[in-house]
Design a protein around this motif. Structure first.
Motif, short mmCIF file in Angstrom:
data_model
loop_
_atom_site.label_atom_id
_atom_site.label_comp_id
_atom_site.label_asym_id
_atom_site.label_seq_id
_atom_site.Cartn_x
_atom_site.Cartn_y
_atom_site.Cartn_z
N LYS A 60 39.66 4.90 -10.79
CA LYS A 60 38.85 4.92 -9.56
C LYS A 60 37.62 4.02 -9.72
N SER A 61 37.12 3.54 -8.60
CA SER A 61 35.93 2.69 -8.69
C SER A 61 34.77 3.55 -9.20
N GLY A 62 33.87 2.92 -9.91
CA GLY A 62 32.77 3.66 -10.52
C GLY A 62 33.06 4.06 -11.96
N ALA A 63 34.25 3.71 -12.47
CA ALA A 63 34.55 4.02 -13.87
C ALA A 63 33.63 3.19 -14.78
N VAL A 64 33.14 3.80 -15.86
CA VAL A 64 32.18 3.14 -16.74
C VAL A 64 32.78 2.91 -18.14
N GLN A 65 33.39 3.96 -18.69
CA GLN A 65 33.97 3.86 -20.03
C GLN A 65 35.29 4.62 -20.08
N VAL A 66 36.03 4.39 -21.15
CA VAL A 66 37.23 5.17 -21.41
C VAL A 66 37.07 5.79 -22.79
N ARG A 67 37.28 7.10 -22.88
CA ARG A 67 37.08 7.82 -24.14
C ARG A 67 38.43 8.23 -24.73
N GLU A 80 40.53 9.45 -21.55
CA GLU A 80 39.71 10.04 -20.49
C GLU A 80 38.82 8.97 -19.87
N VAL A 81 39.02 8.70 -18.59
CA VAL A 81 38.19 7.70 -17.91
C VAL A 81 36.90 8.37 -17.47
N LEU A 82 35.77 7.79 -17.85
CA LEU A 82 34.46 8.39 -17.56
C LEU A 82 33.74 7.59 -16.48
N ASP A 83 33.02 8.30 -15.62
CA ASP A 83 32.17 7.58 -14.65
C ASP A 83 30.71 7.64 -15.10
N TYR A 84 30.54 7.75 -16.41
CA TYR A 84 29.20 7.73 -17.02
C TYR A 84 29.37 7.19 -18.43
N GLU A 85 28.25 6.91 -19.09
CA GLU A 85 28.33 6.41 -20.46
C GLU A 85 28.47 7.57 -21.44
N ASP A 86 29.39 7.43 -22.35
CA ASP A 86 29.66 8.47 -23.34
C ASP A 86 28.42 8.72 -24.21
N GLU A 87 27.98 9.98 -24.22
CA GLU A 87 26.74 10.33 -24.94
C GLU A 87 27.04 11.14 -26.19
N GLN A 88 28.32 11.32 -26.54
CA GLN A 88 28.59 12.24 -27.64
C GLN A 88 28.34 11.58 -29.01
N PHE A 89 28.33 12.43 -30.02
CA PHE A 89 27.89 12.09 -31.38
C PHE A 89 28.43 10.75 -31.91
#
Ligand SMILES: Nc1nc2c(c(=O)[nH]1)N[C@H]1C(S)=C(S)[C@@H](COP(=O)(O)O)O[C@H]1N2
Ligand SMILES: [Mo]
Length: 407
Positions: free
Chosen positions: A178-185, A253-262
């Protein structure tokens, strides 16, 4: 139903890999030892043949397994055999078997429709193949001066393979990003040993994930992946350090935000400086996630301190790679970097592959000589003559030296 074009065992088992007991048992695998050329005195590493799907490897750690490829393997060919390919895991809870029939890859998050793909579904997508070097961020960390903590690898936490599978782009397209995707985890089947510890996951920017080179591999050098290298599927990120090459990949997992995990915000970060270089003890510099590889090269036919003939030409050979691009040139020096001569390059197996080289050095006088090798990438990046340093021991790229004794 589409079928895999590779012989795929229905299930693969880590036989004799008793995750509960192996660390406590006596080192029955002690088949010999190898000397690591570490500063500050010789260090011994045990050689092991005790791991499933693996021939003789340098044992760095048992649980989780950290196995290093001995130098002589790189002298045998441009591709690293699967049974000698290095192994690195962060957590000891690795599945000891994976059922290929039951296995599903989830594609979810910021997509039009979530998918649960069987291995046959994956094999039904267009096939993609690429040769690429898989190199740990901390390869040759054991050679850092001053010493840094972490696995004391010599140069064997890297390998080159031909990877077969499907483009990540095709998998993402079938789910409809979807549009607005930022990263893929990306996440794999391995888990932390204790609940509080962070599960190993890595993320790529959406454009990188869809560049048509990042792929999901089901085969390595024409065979299914060894379980320890990520059976049945792993991510391959050509030109990038292998921390991103998530093994036993089960979740996209397609993220619509930047991955903030460890594993993105804390671990695997480098100083945001040229060559990731800082002074020991330096503080307060900005950091970024580790990313593209840099050029490296290595003599493979002569171990350090080898005895060679004086007064006769000396043939040297080895491997080089450009990092995030191809190899433009390799040069060798018989005299510690004062004089350089061009090496001839072997077959080009592709941008991200090892490239073999060879050269004939002029006759050496009796005594000790520092042989050096230097790679220039097709982007014009040259290996530095002075070592770079950072507290994690990442991204070693200095011109390597092989001292030899001529007599
Ligand atoms: N699932 C999973 N994938 C992973 C890791 C891990 O701990 N778990 N480690 C990464 C790191 S840091 C490295 S160096 C490579 C090692 O790949 P190999 O064992 O196939 O050589 O796997 C990467 N992928
Ligand atoms: Mo790594």
């Amino acid at each position: 139903m589409p079928h895999l074009h590779i012989p795929l065992n229905r299930r693969i088992l880590l036989r004799g890999f008793g995750l509960g007991g192996i660390a406590a048992t006596a080192p029955a695998w002690a088949a010999g030892s190898v000397r690591l050329p570490l500063p500050g005195g010789p260090e011994e590493r045990t050689l092991t043949t005790n791991f499933p799907g693996k021939g003789q490897m340098i044992l760095q750690r048992t649980r989780p397994p950290l196995l290093e490829t001995p130098l002589e393997v790189f002298d045998q060919g441009v591709f690293t055999p699967n049974d000698r390919f290095f192994v690195r895991w962060h957590w000891a809870s690795i599945p000891t078997e994976v059922d290929a029939q039951d296995f599903r890859l989830k594609v979810r998050g910021h997509v039009g429709r979530e998918l649960s793909l069987s291995l046959d579904d994956i094999a039904g997508l267009p096939r993609f193949e690429i040769a690429a070097v898989n190199q740990c961020s901390g390869n040759a960390r054991g050679l850092f001066e001053p010493r840094v903590v972490g696995a004391q690898w010599a140069n064997g936490s890297m390998g080159n393979a031909r990877w077969t599978g499907v483009r990540l782009k095709d998998v993402l397209d079938s789910a409809g990003v979807k549009s607005g995707a930022v990263q893929v985890r990306f996440n794999g089947l391995d888990e932390p040993v204790v609940d509080e510890a962070p599960d190993f996951k890595k993320s790529l920017d959406i454009d990188h994930a869809r560049d048509g080179e990042v792929m999901i591999a089901y085969a390595m050098n024409g065979e299914q992946l060894p379980l320890l290298n990520g059976f049945p599927l792993r991510l391959v990120v050509p030109g990038w350090y292998s921390t991103y090459w998530v093994k036993m990949l089960s979740d996209v997992e397609v993220l619509d935000y930047e991955d903030e995990q460890f594993w993105m915000k804390t671990a695997y970060r480098i100083p945001d400086t040229a060559g990731a270089n800082v002074l020991p003890g330096e503080k307060g510099y900005p950091t970024i996630p580790i990313n593209r590889m840099v050029p490296r090269s290595l003599l493979t036919n002569l171990p350090a301190e080898a005895s060679v003939r004086a007064g006769a030409p000396l043939d040297v050979r080895g491997i080089a790679f450009g990092g995030d691009c191809g190899v433009k040139a390799v040069e060798v020096s018989p005299d510690g970097g004062r004089n350089w001569m061009p090496a001839s390059l072997g077959t080009d197996e592709g941008t991200y592959s090892f490239r073999r080289f060879e050269a004939r050095l002029p006759a050496l006088a009796p005594g000790r000589h520092d042989l050096k090798v230097r790679c220039t990438s097709t982007k014009g990046a040259v290996q530095p003559l002075e070592p770079t340093w950072n507290p994690n021991g990442f991204m070693r790229s200095v011109v390597e030296t092989t001292p030899v004794i001529a007599s």
